[in-house]
Write a protein that holds these residues in place. Structure first.
Motif, PDB file in Angstrom:
ATOM      1  N   GLY A 169       0.809  -1.214   0.000  1.00 51.18           N
ATOM      2  CA  GLY A 169       0.000   0.000   0.000  1.00 51.18           C
ATOM      3  C   GLY A 169       0.837   1.256   0.000  1.00 51.18           C
ATOM      4  N   GLU A 170       0.181   2.361  -0.367  1.00 48.95           N
ATOM      5  CA  GLU A 170       0.828   3.675  -0.338  1.00 48.95           C
ATOM      6  C   GLU A 170       0.293   4.452   0.848  1.00 48.95           C
ATOM      7  OE1 GLU A 170       1.480   7.715  -3.058  1.00 48.95           O
ATOM      8  OE2 GLU A 170       0.551   5.926  -3.924  1.00 48.95           O
ATOM      9  N   VAL A 171       1.192   5.026   1.626  1.00 46.96           N
ATOM     10  CA  VAL A 171       0.837   5.800   2.810  1.00 46.96           C
ATOM     11  C   VAL A 171       0.957   7.273   2.462  1.00 46.96           C
ATOM     12  CG1 VAL A 171       1.441   6.282   5.211  1.00 46.96           C
ATOM     13  CG2 VAL A 171       1.634   3.965   4.330  1.00 46.96           C
ATOM     14  N   PHE A 172      -0.067   8.064   2.874  1.00 46.12           N
ATOM     15  CA  PHE A 172      -0.069   9.485   2.529  1.00 46.12           C
ATOM     16  C   PHE A 172       0.273  10.378   3.713  1.00 46.12           C
ATOM     17  CE2 PHE A 172      -2.861   7.371  -0.501  1.00 46.12           C
ATOM     18  CZ  PHE A 172      -2.381   7.861  -1.705  1.00 46.12           C
ATOM     19  N   ASN A 173       0.213   9.841   4.914  1.00 46.59           N
ATOM     20  CA  ASN A 173       0.594  10.622   6.092  1.00 46.59           C
ATOM     21  C   ASN A 173       1.483   9.750   6.978  1.00 46.59           C
ATOM     22  OD1 ASN A 173       0.737  12.630   8.035  1.00 46.59           O
ATOM     23  ND2 ASN A 173      -1.179  12.018   9.030  1.00 46.59           N
ATOM     24  N   PRO A 174       2.742   9.565   6.584  1.00 46.37           N
ATOM     25  CA  PRO A 174       3.607   8.623   7.307  1.00 46.37           C
ATOM     26  C   PRO A 174       3.923   9.093   8.714  1.00 46.37           C
ATOM     27  CG  PRO A 174       4.873   9.895   5.732  1.00 46.37           C
ATOM     28  CD  PRO A 174       3.437  10.252   5.488  1.00 46.37           C
ATOM     29  N   GLN A 175       3.989   8.145   9.624  1.00 41.26           N
ATOM     30  CA  GLN A 175       4.367   8.379  11.009  1.00 41.26           C
ATOM     31  C   GLN A 175       5.632   7.578  11.308  1.00 41.26           C
ATOM     32  OE1 GLN A 175       2.753  10.575  13.012  1.00 41.26           O
ATOM     33  NE2 GLN A 175       1.418  11.049  11.279  1.00 41.26           N
ATOM     34  N   PRO A 176       6.350   7.913  12.385  1.00 44.08           N
ATOM     35  CA  PRO A 176       7.531   7.113  12.733  1.00 44.08           C
ATOM     36  C   PRO A 176       7.198   5.638  12.833  1.00 44.08           C
ATOM     37  CG  PRO A 176       7.473   9.110  14.028  1.00 44.08           C
ATOM     38  CD  PRO A 176       6.185   9.075  13.257  1.00 44.08           C
ATOM     39  N   VAL A 177       8.175   4.824  12.568  1.00 50.93           N
ATOM     40  CA  VAL A 177       7.951   3.400  12.362  1.00 50.93           C
ATOM     41  C   VAL A 177       7.342   2.709  13.569  1.00 50.93           C
ATOM     42  CG1 VAL A 177      10.250   2.734  13.125  1.00 50.93           C
ATOM     43  CG2 VAL A 177       9.062   1.305  11.491  1.00 50.93           C
ATOM     44  N   HIS A 178       7.583   3.204  14.784  1.00 59.69           N
ATOM     45  CA  HIS A 178       7.048   2.522  15.959  1.00 59.69           C
ATOM     46  C   HIS A 178       5.538   2.672  16.069  1.00 59.69           C
ATOM     47  CE1 HIS A 178       7.992   6.671  17.297  1.00 59.69           C
ATOM     48  NE2 HIS A 178       6.902   6.542  18.019  1.00 59.69           N
ATOM     49  N   LYS A 179       4.914   3.535  15.212  1.00 62.35           N
ATOM     50  CA  LYS A 179       3.473   3.703  15.222  1.00 62.35           C
ATOM     51  C   LYS A 179       2.800   2.989  14.064  1.00 62.35           C
ATOM     52  CE  LYS A 179       3.733   8.239  17.455  1.00 62.35           C
ATOM     53  NZ  LYS A 179       3.373   9.680  17.358  1.00 62.35           N
ATOM     54  N   LEU A 180       3.569   2.331  13.210  1.00 63.83           N
ATOM     55  CA  LEU A 180       3.019   1.662  12.035  1.00 63.83           C
ATOM     56  C   LEU A 180       3.326   0.185  12.083  1.00 63.83           C
ATOM     57  CD1 LEU A 180       3.955   4.204   9.231  1.00 63.83           C
ATOM     58  CD2 LEU A 180       1.695   3.803  10.167  1.00 63.83           C
ATOM     59  N   GLN A 181       2.605  -0.558  11.260  1.00 65.35           N
ATOM     60  CA  GLN A 181       2.847  -1.994  11.170  1.00 65.35           C
ATOM     61  C   GLN A 181       4.144  -2.249  10.402  1.00 65.35           C
ATOM     62  OE1 GLN A 181      -0.405  -3.594   8.985  1.00 65.35           O
ATOM     63  NE2 GLN A 181      -0.225  -2.176   7.300  1.00 65.35           N
ATOM     64  N   VAL A 182       4.612  -3.487  10.464  1.00 60.58           N
ATOM     65  CA  VAL A 182       5.888  -3.835   9.850  1.00 60.58           C
ATOM     66  C   VAL A 182       5.735  -4.206   8.384  1.00 60.58           C
ATOM     67  CG1 VAL A 182       6.854  -4.597  12.028  1.00 60.58           C
ATOM     68  CG2 VAL A 182       5.647  -6.243  10.599  1.00 60.58           C
ATOM     69  N   ALA A 183       4.533  -4.169   7.839  1.00 63.32           N
ATOM     70  CA  ALA A 183       4.319  -4.533   6.442  1.00 63.32           C
ATOM     71  C   ALA A 183       4.986  -3.515   5.518  1.00 63.32           C
ATOM     72  CB  ALA A 183       2.828  -4.600   6.138  1.00 63.32           C
ATOM     73  N   PRO A 184       5.461  -3.945   4.354  1.00 63.22           N
ATOM     74  CA  PRO A 184       6.073  -2.995   3.406  1.00 63.22           C
ATOM     75  C   PRO A 184       5.044  -1.981   2.892  1.00 63.22           C
ATOM     76  CG  PRO A 184       6.594  -5.274   2.845  1.00 63.22           C
ATOM     77  CD  PRO A 184       5.514  -5.327   3.863  1.00 63.22           C
ATOM     78  N   PHE A 185       5.509  -0.784   2.602  1.00 61.22           N
ATOM     79  CA  PHE A 185       4.643   0.245   2.036  1.00 61.22           C
ATOM     80  C   PHE A 185       5.520   1.271   1.341  1.00 61.22           C
ATOM     81  CE2 PHE A 185       5.576   1.437   6.385  1.00 61.22           C
ATOM     82  CZ  PHE A 185       5.992   2.745   6.271  1.00 61.22           C
ATOM     83  N   ILE A 186       4.909   2.142   0.573  1.00 57.96           N
ATOM     84  CA  ILE A 186       5.619   3.220  -0.110  1.00 57.96           C
ATOM     85  C   ILE A 186       4.919   4.534   0.200  1.00 57.96           C
ATOM     86  CG2 ILE A 186       6.436   1.714  -1.971  1.00 57.96           C
ATOM     87  CD1 ILE A 186       4.265   2.906  -3.752  1.00 57.96           C
ATOM     88  N   TYR A 187       5.652   5.628   0.069  1.00 58.63           N
ATOM     89  CA  TYR A 187       5.040   6.943   0.195  1.00 58.63           C
ATOM     90  C   TYR A 187       5.951   7.960  -0.482  1.00 58.63           C
ATOM     91  CZ  TYR A 187       8.190   8.439   3.980  1.00 58.63           C
ATOM     92  OH  TYR A 187       9.289   8.804   4.728  1.00 58.63           O
ATOM     93  N   LYS A 188       5.363   9.067  -0.872  1.00 50.92           N
ATOM     94  CA  LYS A 188       6.095  10.137  -1.551  1.00 50.92           C
ATOM     95  C   LYS A 188       6.687  11.071  -0.512  1.00 50.92           C
ATOM     96  CE  LYS A 188       5.670  13.766  -5.077  1.00 50.92           C
ATOM     97  NZ  LYS A 188       6.909  13.339  -5.751  1.00 50.92           N
ATOM     98  N   THR A 189       7.973  11.290  -0.595  1.00 52.52           N
ATOM     99  CA  THR A 189       8.672  12.148   0.356  1.00 52.52           C
ATOM    100  C   THR A 189       8.850  13.553  -0.215  1.00 52.52           C
ATOM    101  OG1 THR A 189      10.879  11.621  -0.483  1.00 52.52           O
ATOM    102  CG2 THR A 189       9.923  10.103   1.132  1.00 52.52           C
ATOM    103  N   PRO A 237      17.893  14.366   3.878  1.00 48.87           N
ATOM    104  CA  PRO A 237      17.466  14.418   5.284  1.00 48.87           C
ATOM    105  C   PRO A 237      16.861  13.086   5.733  1.00 48.87           C
ATOM    106  CG  PRO A 237      16.613  16.290   4.015  1.00 48.87           C
ATOM    107  CD  PRO A 237      17.152  15.315   3.025  1.00 48.87           C
ATOM    108  N   ARG A 238      16.776  12.932   7.032  1.00 53.91           N
ATOM    109  CA  ARG A 238      16.167  11.734   7.602  1.00 53.91           C
ATOM    110  C   ARG A 238      14.698  11.654   7.203  1.00 53.91           C
ATOM    111  NH1 ARG A 238      13.249  11.555  12.164  1.00 53.91           N
ATOM    112  NH2 ARG A 238      14.023  13.636  12.685  1.00 53.91           N
ATOM    113  N   PRO A 239      14.256  10.520   6.641  1.00 51.91           N
ATOM    114  CA  PRO A 239      12.848  10.385   6.256  1.00 51.91           C
ATOM    115  C   PRO A 239      11.930  10.478   7.470  1.00 51.91           C
ATOM    116  CG  PRO A 239      14.197   8.668   5.240  1.00 51.91           C
ATOM    117  CD  PRO A 239      15.057   9.348   6.250  1.00 51.91           C
ATOM    118  N   LYS A 240      10.693  10.914   7.227  1.00 54.01           N
ATOM    119  CA  LYS A 240       9.727  11.066   8.315  1.00 54.01           C
ATOM    120  C   LYS A 240       9.434   9.744   9.004  1.00 54.01           C
ATOM    121  CE  LYS A 240       7.292  14.985   6.216  1.00 54.01           C
ATOM    122  NZ  LYS A 240       5.985  15.456   5.683  1.00 54.01           N
TER     123      LYS A 240
END
Length: 334
Positions: A145-165, A235-238
């Protein structure tokens, strides 16, 4: 009082005692005999004290040794070892993460400490597999899936995803300018670029040539100074928390347009950020999970980031007919 002062005080008292003995009519030989007899008596008292201490606690010491012997004989050593691991295992990674956070200020003050860094593995075993690996984290994934409002990794599942930076495009000229500007540091700390997965070249050989040859370049950064310079343009990704990003990074420059594997990272949570160009990315399940997990294929455009766990998925880039140069940044998070 220092040892020297104590010796001086002791010598003075012996001389005073000798004078008093001489006044009392005691000869020097008799005084020496009395002195050495007193020293022997003192040694005997010390030996007797040690023996009395051992005799006093002899029963407890023997009893403790017997208990330990009985435990190791009657109880399974593997069970003790497993119990120890179960209680300690959950504190290993939090402890290492805390150590990483504590070390950051010291590395900022003394960047040369990163020269002491050692590779975790000099030669990888291509036939290594994990026996009875638990593949449930990837067995339930049906799409990327594509994520549109990414959060730090500890708040998301471990499944792969993509998003526009918000990462701006970085072409080969920008990389060349960055290298020339910081040539001394890069030549000292990141002096090898793997070319076509066969041999190494120096950054000077690559960037000082007039035309970029149609090769696959994998430039590895593993020192604090080089990583800090690289962060100025990348820069460090979101998705990556403020603390925990690995110092190890890779810059991939592909003008060969042939298939290749994305290098494995130090930490299991990894990301692939496209800096320039567009390529098809294939996520293939690990060898141990091929019977349970699916493979995926996606088009990754510039400024897009792919987040994955390389413990379960191994990204590869198939051959392309495009003429544009593909540049990507690979990092990881522990």
């Amino acid at each position: 009082m220092s040892n020297k002062e104590l010796l001086q005080e002791y010598s003075k008292s012996i001389k005073t005692l000798k004078k008093e003995c001489a006044k009392a009519g005691i000869s020097d030989d008799e005084f020496k005999q009395m002195y050495f007899e007193s020293i022997r008596d003192l040694d005997d008292n010390l030996v007797n004290q040690n023996q009395s201490f051992f005799n006093k606690y002899k029963f407890l010491i023997v009893f403790f040794i017997i208990i330990l012997f009985v435990l190791f004989v009657t109880y399974d050593f593997k069970s003790i070892y497993s119990c120890f691991l179960c209680n300690v295992q959950e504190y290993i990674y939090p402890g290492l993460r805390l150590l990483r956070k504590i070390s950051i200020p010291f590395l900022s003050l003394f960047p040369s400490l990163t020269d002491l860094y050692q590779e975790t593995c000099l030669i990888q075993n291509p036939f290594f597999t994990v026996v009875d690996m638990d593949c449930w984290p990837c067995s339930s994934i049906n799409n990327i899936g594509e994520v549109f409002n990414p959060q730090p990794v500890h708040k998301l599942q471990v499944a792969p995803f993509i998003y526009k930076t918000d990462q701006p495009e970085i072409d080969i000229l920008a990389l060349k300018s960055l290298y020339i500007k910081n040539k001394d540091i890069f030549d000292k700390e990141s002096s090898k670029v793997l070319t076509n997965n066969k041999y190494y070249q120096t950054p000077q050989d690559i960037f000082e040539s007039e035309i970029l040859k149609e090769y696959l370049y994998i430039w590895k950064f593993n020192h604090f100074n080089a990583a800090r310079i690289l962060r100025q343009i990348i820069p460090r990704p979101k998705i990556v928390p403020k603390f925990g990003q690995s110092t190890e990074r890779f810059i991939i420059v592909d003008s060969k347009h042939d298939n290749f594997h994305i290098p494995d990272t130090e930490c299991n949570f990894a990301f692939l950020l496209v800096l320039s160009g567009t390529r098809i990315i294939e996520l293939q399940p690990a060898e141990e999970c091929k019977h349970q997990c699916k493979s995926f294929k996606m088009e990754l455009k510039k400024s897009y980031l792919l987040w994955y766990n390389w413990w379960y998925w191994r990204p590869t880039v198939p051959a392309s007919k495009s003429n544009e140069t593909f540049i990507a940044h690979v990092g990881s998070y522990c």
